[in-house]
Write a protein that holds these residues in place. Sequence first.
Motif, short mmCIF file in Angstrom:
data_model
loop_
_atom_site.label_atom_id
_atom_site.label_comp_id
_atom_site.label_asym_id
_atom_site.label_seq_id
_atom_site.Cartn_x
_atom_site.Cartn_y
_atom_site.Cartn_z
N ALA A 67 0.83 -1.20 0.00
CA ALA A 67 0.00 0.00 0.00
C ALA A 67 0.87 1.25 0.00
O ALA A 67 0.62 2.20 -0.76
N GLU A 68 1.91 1.25 0.82
CA GLU A 68 2.78 2.42 0.90
C GLU A 68 3.52 2.64 -0.40
O GLU A 68 3.73 3.79 -0.83
N ALA A 69 3.91 1.56 -1.07
CA ALA A 69 4.60 1.69 -2.36
C ALA A 69 3.66 2.27 -3.42
O ALA A 69 4.07 3.12 -4.22
N TRP A 70 2.44 1.82 -3.42
CA TRP A 70 1.49 2.29 -4.43
C TRP A 70 1.07 3.73 -4.19
O TRP A 70 0.75 4.45 -5.14
N GLU A 71 1.06 4.16 -2.93
CA GLU A 71 0.71 5.55 -2.65
C GLU A 71 1.74 6.51 -3.23
O GLU A 71 1.43 7.70 -3.44
N LYS A 72 2.94 6.01 -3.53
CA LYS A 72 3.96 6.84 -4.18
C LYS A 72 3.77 6.91 -5.69
O LYS A 72 4.35 7.76 -6.36
N ILE A 73 2.95 5.97 -6.22
CA ILE A 73 2.72 5.90 -7.67
C ILE A 73 1.44 6.62 -8.07
O ILE A 73 1.40 7.31 -9.09
N ALA A 74 0.40 6.45 -7.27
CA ALA A 74 -0.92 7.02 -7.60
C ALA A 74 -1.62 7.47 -6.33
O ALA A 74 -1.28 7.04 -5.23
N LYS A 75 -2.59 8.34 -6.51
CA LYS A 75 -3.38 8.83 -5.37
C LYS A 75 -4.46 7.79 -5.08
O LYS A 75 -5.50 7.72 -5.75
N ILE A 76 -4.21 6.96 -4.07
CA ILE A 76 -5.17 5.92 -3.70
C ILE A 76 -5.58 6.08 -2.24
O ILE A 76 -4.91 6.78 -1.46
N ARG A 77 -6.68 5.44 -1.88
CA ARG A 77 -7.15 5.43 -0.49
C ARG A 77 -7.16 3.98 -0.01
O ARG A 77 -8.07 3.23 -0.32
N PRO A 78 -6.14 3.58 0.74
CA PRO A 78 -6.06 2.19 1.18
C PRO A 78 -7.04 1.86 2.30
O PRO A 78 -7.36 2.70 3.15
N VAL A 79 -7.50 0.61 2.30
CA VAL A 79 -8.33 0.06 3.38
C VAL A 79 -7.59 -1.17 3.90
O VAL A 79 -7.30 -2.10 3.13
N TYR A 80 -7.25 -1.17 5.18
CA TYR A 80 -6.48 -2.27 5.78
C TYR A 80 -7.42 -3.21 6.53
O TYR A 80 -8.26 -2.76 7.31
N VAL A 81 -7.24 -4.50 6.28
CA VAL A 81 -8.07 -5.51 6.94
C VAL A 81 -7.23 -6.28 7.94
O VAL A 81 -6.16 -6.80 7.61
N LYS A 82 -7.73 -6.34 9.18
CA LYS A 82 -7.02 -7.09 10.21
C LYS A 82 -8.03 -7.59 11.25
O LYS A 82 -8.79 -6.80 11.81
N GLY A 83 -8.03 -8.89 11.44
CA GLY A 83 -8.91 -9.47 12.46
C GLY A 83 -10.38 -9.22 12.23
O GLY A 83 -11.14 -9.02 13.19
#
Length: 376
Positions: A67-83
């Motif tokens: 996610a962090e790598a892609w945020e440097k390539i394009a303007k994205i809004r990540p959603v993190y899934v855990k538990g």
Amino acid sequence: ARRWTQVSAHGWTKRCSRTWRRRREGRCRSSEKKVFWVETESQEAMIAAVEGGIDRFVFPEGRTELAEAWEKIAKIRPVYVKGGKMHDASGKQIGHFQVIEGKEDLDAAMSMAGTDGIVVVDPRDWQIIPAENLVAAYQPEAQTQLLATVSDAASARVMLESLEVGTDGVVLRTNDSNVVRKLVKYREGLLRGDALTLEVAEVVRVLPVGMGDRACTDFCSILTHDEGLLLGNFARALFLVASESGESQYIASRPFRVNAGPVHAYTLVPGGKTKYLSELSAGDEVVTVDVHGRQRTAVVGRMKIERRPLVLVEAQTADGRNHSIILQNAETVKLLSAEKLPLSVADIKEGDRVLVHLQAEARHTGIEIEERILER
């Protein structure tokens, strides 16, 4: 399920569910509010999604670096899934992620209806019936958004249209950029599905014109008495021809049918295109429209082309231009009037006002183009 009750000559009335009422009143999950997310490990697929207007990406536990790598390539809004929980980039919980492997998981997902935020259901063996169960459970709970994971655009359509209302959105899980592009194309089609503008045209001429080959369109859907097809001799002006939902002394109601007109007539199909009636066959999709301009797609179940007597109806719009349509000369064939009521061609006369949809004149293979054209 929708249930129909036959009433008077005014047509069919629905003893409808809350689902249908909400859909018709615009208070349900409308197409312009559908949510599209993507879960992928492919940079090419991510770029295809961003280029198509999708900026929300789901990252399972352990994929933060991606996610962090892609945020440097394009303007994205990540959603993190855990538990089983979902968080945005700031760490704020925005909802739940529920894997469905059996009935207990399905019940757990249904119990989340009414909670604040978003619920993503991730089935391991997804079938239409569980989808309908979930959609039904979440419909009254506007504060909860229901999303479902899918593997392709076809599955997305099933989820988004289950019980006609569908889920609030989908999470496309794929590493194939072509699959992403197909979803983007479907999404663009939904966004184009806004209400059409209907104009009022005054009838200036009614003329019997002899015999011709008339196409009768039977759908795999029930149409309402104020709904029908947009049809015309010319693509620039399409008249709203009513379904045969009304009763008649000559024939029983056929709420799945539009007696559309001669084979040369244009009709509207998805994507803002037109087709000749002669081109339609079973399995094709066309656009149906009601008197408020609300549109939906319907699947053609059968086209019947028969020799019938015809009548020309010519009407003038506010800009002073005349437009026309040819229809079967029969009492059961009706245009929808400016008063939003069916008007039989057997009764239509000069001075009556009918509904038309105006659009660009020039067409090539059904696609709107910029070109000088003269049609009469």
